[in-house]
Structure formats: C-alpha cells, structure tokens
Scaffold this active site. Structure first.
Site, PDB file in Angstrom:
ATOM      1  N   ARG A 118       2.571  -8.992  48.634  1.00  0.00           N
ATOM      2  CA  ARG A 118       2.221  -7.928  47.683  1.00  0.00           C
ATOM      3  C   ARG A 118       3.127  -7.972  46.459  1.00  0.00           C
ATOM      4  NH1 ARG A 118      -1.582  -4.469  48.427  1.00  0.00           N
ATOM      5  NH2 ARG A 118      -2.529  -4.428  50.474  1.00  0.00           N
TER       6      ARG A 118
ATOM      7  N   GLY B 174      -9.725 -10.888  29.999  1.00  0.00           N
ATOM      8  CA  GLY B 174     -10.106 -11.131  31.394  1.00  0.00           C
ATOM      9  C   GLY B 174     -11.622 -11.086  31.504  1.00  0.00           C
TER      10      GLY B 174
ATOM     11  N   HIS C   7      -3.865   6.551  41.025  1.00  0.00           N
ATOM     12  CA  HIS C   7      -5.068   5.727  41.167  1.00  0.00           C
ATOM     13  C   HIS C   7      -5.033   4.922  42.463  1.00  0.00           C
ATOM     14  CE1 HIS C   7      -8.595   3.668  39.921  1.00  0.00           C
ATOM     15  NE2 HIS C   7      -8.002   2.501  39.808  1.00  0.00           N
TER      16      HIS C   7
ATOM     17  N   ASP D 212     -12.721   6.441  39.851  1.00  0.00           N
ATOM     18  CA  ASP D 212     -12.539   7.548  40.807  1.00  0.00           C
ATOM     19  C   ASP D 212     -13.463   8.726  40.456  1.00  0.00           C
ATOM     20  OD1 ASP D 212     -10.493   6.056  42.013  1.00  0.00           O
ATOM     21  OD2 ASP D 212      -9.041   6.805  40.572  1.00  0.00           O
TER      22      ASP D 212
ATOM     23  N   ALA E  50      -6.610  -3.519  34.759  1.00  0.00           N
ATOM     24  CA  ALA E  50      -5.866  -4.406  35.654  1.00  0.00           C
ATOM     25  C   ALA E  50      -4.910  -3.635  36.544  1.00  0.00           C
ATOM     26  CB  ALA E  50      -5.085  -5.417  34.819  1.00  0.00           C
TER      27      ALA E  50
HETATM   28  N1  LIG Z   1      -8.689   0.159  37.747  1.00  0.00           N
HETATM   29  C1  LIG Z   1      -9.534   0.003  38.748  1.00  0.00           C
HETATM   30  O1  LIG Z   1     -10.166   0.983  39.204  1.00  0.00           O
HETATM   31  C2  LIG Z   1      -9.788  -1.363  39.360  1.00  0.00           C
HETATM   32  C3  LIG Z   1     -10.829  -1.547  40.235  1.00  0.00           C
HETATM   33  C4  LIG Z   1     -11.054  -2.817  40.759  1.00  0.00           C
HETATM   34  C5  LIG Z   1     -10.209  -3.867  40.400  1.00  0.00           C
HETATM   35  N2  LIG Z   1      -9.169  -3.652  39.542  1.00  0.00           N
HETATM   36  C6  LIG Z   1      -8.268  -4.749  39.085  1.00  0.00           C
HETATM   37  O2  LIG Z   1      -8.870  -5.398  37.980  1.00  0.00           O
HETATM   38  C7  LIG Z   1      -8.396  -6.745  37.900  1.00  0.00           C
HETATM   39  C8  LIG Z   1      -9.555  -7.713  37.772  1.00  0.00           C
HETATM   40  O3  LIG Z   1     -10.358  -7.686  38.941  1.00  0.00           O
HETATM   41  P1  LIG Z   1     -11.572  -8.724  39.148  1.00  0.00           P
HETATM   42  O4  LIG Z   1     -12.223  -8.381  40.429  1.00  0.00           O
HETATM   43  O5  LIG Z   1     -12.389  -8.808  37.900  1.00  0.00           O
HETATM   44  O6  LIG Z   1     -10.735 -10.083  39.328  1.00  0.00           O
HETATM   45  P2  LIG Z   1     -11.204 -11.569  38.974  1.00  0.00           P
HETATM   46  O7  LIG Z   1     -10.198 -12.460  39.601  1.00  0.00           O
HETATM   47  O8  LIG Z   1     -12.643 -11.777  39.302  1.00  0.00           O
HETATM   48  O9  LIG Z   1     -11.058 -11.639  37.381  1.00  0.00           O
HETATM   49  C9  LIG Z   1      -9.845 -11.622  36.725  1.00  0.00           C
HETATM   50  C10 LIG Z   1      -9.983 -12.438  35.450  1.00  0.00           C
HETATM   51  O10 LIG Z   1      -8.723 -12.365  34.762  1.00  0.00           O
HETATM   52  C11 LIG Z   1      -8.499 -13.656  34.243  1.00  0.00           C
HETATM   53  N3  LIG Z   1      -7.085 -13.852  33.936  1.00  0.00           N
HETATM   54  C12 LIG Z   1      -6.063 -14.226  34.760  1.00  0.00           C
HETATM   55  N4  LIG Z   1      -4.919 -14.330  34.050  1.00  0.00           N
HETATM   56  C13 LIG Z   1      -5.222 -14.006  32.770  1.00  0.00           C
HETATM   57  C14 LIG Z   1      -4.471 -13.925  31.578  1.00  0.00           C
HETATM   58  N5  LIG Z   1      -3.155 -14.217  31.553  1.00  0.00           N
HETATM   59  N6  LIG Z   1      -5.106 -13.559  30.440  1.00  0.00           N
HETATM   60  C15 LIG Z   1      -6.430 -13.263  30.461  1.00  0.00           C
HETATM   61  N7  LIG Z   1      -7.193 -13.338  31.546  1.00  0.00           N
HETATM   62  C16 LIG Z   1      -6.595 -13.692  32.689  1.00  0.00           C
HETATM   63  C17 LIG Z   1      -9.020 -14.632  35.289  1.00  0.00           C
HETATM   64  O11 LIG Z   1      -9.246 -15.911  34.743  1.00  0.00           O
HETATM   65  C18 LIG Z   1     -10.295 -13.908  35.717  1.00  0.00           C
HETATM   66  O12 LIG Z   1     -11.398 -14.325  34.936  1.00  0.00           O
HETATM   67  C19 LIG Z   1      -7.551  -6.961  39.142  1.00  0.00           C
HETATM   68  O13 LIG Z   1      -6.182  -6.776  38.795  1.00  0.00           O
HETATM   69  C20 LIG Z   1      -8.043  -5.878  40.081  1.00  0.00           C
HETATM   70  O14 LIG Z   1      -7.055  -5.561  41.050  1.00  0.00           O
HETATM   71  C21 LIG Z   1      -8.966  -2.417  39.007  1.00  0.00           C
END
Ligand SMILES: NC(=O)c1ccc[n+]([C@@H]2O[C@H](COP(=O)([O-])OP(=O)(O)OC[C@H]3O[C@@H](n4cnc5c(N)ncnc54)[C@H](O)[C@@H]3O)[C@@H](O)[C@H]2O)c1
Length: 333
Positions: free
Chosen positions: A103, A24, A195, A168, A134
């Site tokens: 959702r 990602g 989380h 966090d 993710a």
């Molecule tokens: N753990 C945490 O504290 C936390 C905090 C913020 C966001 N998140 C989560 O992190 C994830 C990413 O957030 P973001 O803002 O970077 O989103 P984003 O949409 O900007 O980036 C996600 C990336 O994943 C890629 N992607 C989609 N399907 C894929 C696959 N099958 N294989 C590989 N890559 C793939 C997309 O092309 C994109 O580049 C989301 O699920 C978000 O909810 C987690």
C-alpha cells in the site's frame, strides 16, 4: 443530471470556449470521462494527456460531431503543451495496485505522479480549477501537494483546488432513490467528511426531497454508501474498480465548475477542500461555486444525532490520515 445539464445550458453557453484538460485520459476513468466532456457544449477544447495511448483516444474522440476540439498529448515532454491556457484540469491519473506492491508503494507512486502534475499545472495554468480524482484522495495528499507546489510558485488559491468526492453523492442519490422509488435525477443527498470508508458521511437528514428511514435501514444504507466501492470491485471480479460511475461523477463535477464559471448562480457541489469548518484542515462539505471557484463554504448544516456521531468518528480518522499525509510530504522534501 449530466444530460439534463447539457440540455439546460445549451443556450447560455453558446459562446463558451473553456479549455479542459484530462490528465490520465487513456485510463479506465479517463476515457469515458473524456467522452462525456467531448459531448458537452460547455467545452471548446479538450486537451488529453497521458503517458500512453493518447493519440488513439484523441483521434477516436475527435470524430464525434460535437464542437470541442480534441488534442492528444503523450509523455512528460508534452505535458506543458497539454496544460497551457487550460481553464479546468481534471486528474484521473494514477497506477492501480500491482502484485507485489505494498500500500505504501502505491501511495508513493501515486503521490509522486500527482506532485509532478501539480508542478506542471502551477507553471502552465496557475489560474485553472483543479479537480483531483486520483487516489489517494482518502488521505489529503493530492490536495496537499497542490497546495505545497502552488505555494512554491506563489500561485496557490484554496478556492480552486478540489478533491472530487462526487461519486459518493451520486451513489447516495441512486441508493436513496432506489429505496424510496424516486427519480434519482431529483434526489440530492449531501455527503461530507472524507472519501474512504467511515469518513464518508451521507447526510440523509438533509436530503431533498425529504426522506426518512427506520434506524436499522438508515445504518444499512449509510454502510452501503460508505462501502460502495467494494461492491464494484467485487462485481468486476479482478477487472478493476469503479470507472464508469466515476467518469460520470467527474463529468458532473466539471460541468458544475464550468457552469459556475459561466455565471450560473446557486451551483452547489460537495468536494474535499482546504477547510475551516471542523478541526480537520481538509474536509468535504457542500460548496457554493462561483466564477472564481469556491464562493462560500456552506458548512455541515444541521446534523441529526446519528450524523453527529458519524462526524465525530470520522474526524478522528481524518486527522490521522492528514497526519500521515503531512509526514509523507515532510519525508519527500
Ligand atoms: N475519486 C474517486 O472517487 C475514485 C474512484 C475510482 C478510482 N479513483 C482513482 O483514480 C485513478 C485512476 O483510476 P483508473 O481506474 O482510471 O486507473 P487506470 O489505471 O485505468 O488509469 C490510469 C491512467 O493514468 C495514466 N497515468 C499513469 N501515470 C501517469 C502520469 N504520470 N501522467 C499522466 N497519466 C498517467 C495511466 O497511463 C492510465 O491511463 C486511480 O488512482 C484510482 O485509484 C478515484
């Protein structure tokens, strides 16, 4: 902490050659996370995978004058190559909620992405440390999927699969430092539980250095840490959620894992893992990290009466989301 870590460990990691994959890597979190990893002397090879734009991200990062060799892989056909020989895999892949998507749709899509990535990790780098950013980390689905898929291949090791909750902790440290006029780099607040919302439990009573707050301020601070994601979503006004602070947090966690793998002692991070510390099968607590991943789960420690109440409430909610995760997994089979 990331930068001071880089300075501190420069000498001891001279021979370190860890291969780290970011799945990602082209996303809002993935790009700055990859930049921070490229900036670290702990990383010998940075393997960037995404379904879009990875050649550009990899070309851009590869011009930076640090030693990590950068390779870009795009699309499902290149996923196996991206993962071969990886020591650590960091996963910020996912899709944000789009108009018209419920959702549950979002949950299904993201869980399916994680399941596909888990399968590829089990086949190509079964020994790697897995750091899952993710969503939905709030439910145990990603951590659970890794458990199920890796068990299918006979390669599951609960000491190597982490739901990254570091954001966090980072937020708690920043907010406490702000209120007390401390250097945030020297503040450490363990955050346990889950989380999402009320399941995020900052243990202010265990903070170092020791800090105290009147009851009303403690409640407000706890609520701010629990709801900090919304603060960012509102401020970005439709342009996404936390990406830069999450990238920092993901990098901090990865560096701690690499540090421990390199033999540094006393490395502790909180993460959402398979756990026997409470009635919840998955729970975040401080973990002592070692060469093989979790060396020891340090548990909840001594809680204040306020924190005990928060834990009791969180356990009810977490058990519900674990059940939702299990039902989801059962239906997917
Ligand atoms: N753990 C945490 O504290 C936390 C905090 C913020 C966001 N998140 C989560 O992190 C994830 C990413 O957030 P973001 O803002 O970077 O989103 P984003 O949409 O900007 O980036 C996600 C990336 O994943 C890629 N992607 C989609 N399907 C894929 C696959 N099958 N294989 C590989 N890559 C793939 C997309 O092309 C994109 O580049 C989301 O699920 C978000 O909810 C987690």
């Amino acid at each position: 902490k990331v930068l001071s870590f880089i300075r501190d460990t420069n000498a001891i990691v001279k021979d370190n050659n860890a291969k780290v994959a970011v799945l990602g890597a082209s996303g809002g979190i993935g790009q700055p996370l990859s930049l921070l990893l490229k900036n670290s002397p702990l990383v010998g090879e940075l393997s960037l995978f995404d379904i879009a734009h990875t050649p550009g991200v990899a070309a851009d990062l590869s011009h930076i004058e640090t030693r990590a060799r950068v390779t870009g892989y795009m699309g499902p056909d290149q996923l196996n190559d991206a993962l071969k020989g990886c020591d650590v895999v960091v996963i910020p892949a996912g899709v944000p909620r789009k108009p018209g998507m419920t959702r549950d749709d979002l949950f299904n899509t993201n869980a399916t992405i994680v399941a596909t990535l888990a399968d590829a990790c089990a086949r190509n780098c079964p020994e790697a440390m897995i750091c899952i950013i993710a969503n939905p980390v709030s439910t145990p689905v990603p951590v659970m999927w890794f458990e199920i898929v890796m068990k299918k291949y006979g390669v599951y090791n609960p000491n190597r699969v982490f739901g990254v909750t570091t954001l966090d902790i980072v937020r708690a440290n920043a907010f406490v430092a702000e209120l007390k006029g401390l250097d945030p780099a020297r503040v450490n607040v363990p955050v346990i539980g889950g989380h999402a919302g009320k399941t995020i439990i900052p243990l202010i009573s265990q903070a170092t250095p020791k800090v105290e707050f009147p009851a009303d301020q403690l409640s407000a601070l706890t609520a701010r840490i629990q709801d900090a994601g919304t603060e960012v979503v509102k401020a970005k006004a439709g342009a996404g959620s936390a990406t830069l602070s999450m990238a920092y947090a993901g990098a901090r966690f990865t560096f701690s894992i690499l540090d421990a793998m390199n033999g540094k002692e006393g490395v502790v991070e909180c993460a959402y893992v398979r756990s026997e510390e409470t009635e919840c099968k998955y729970f975040s607590t401080p973990l002592l990290l070692g060469k093989q991943g979790i060396e020891k789960n340090l548990g909840l420690g001594k809680l204040s009466a306020f924190e005990e109440k928060l834990v009791a409430e969180a356990i009810g909610e977490l058990k519900g989301s674990i059940k939702k995760g299990e039902d989801f997994v059962a239906n997917m089979k």
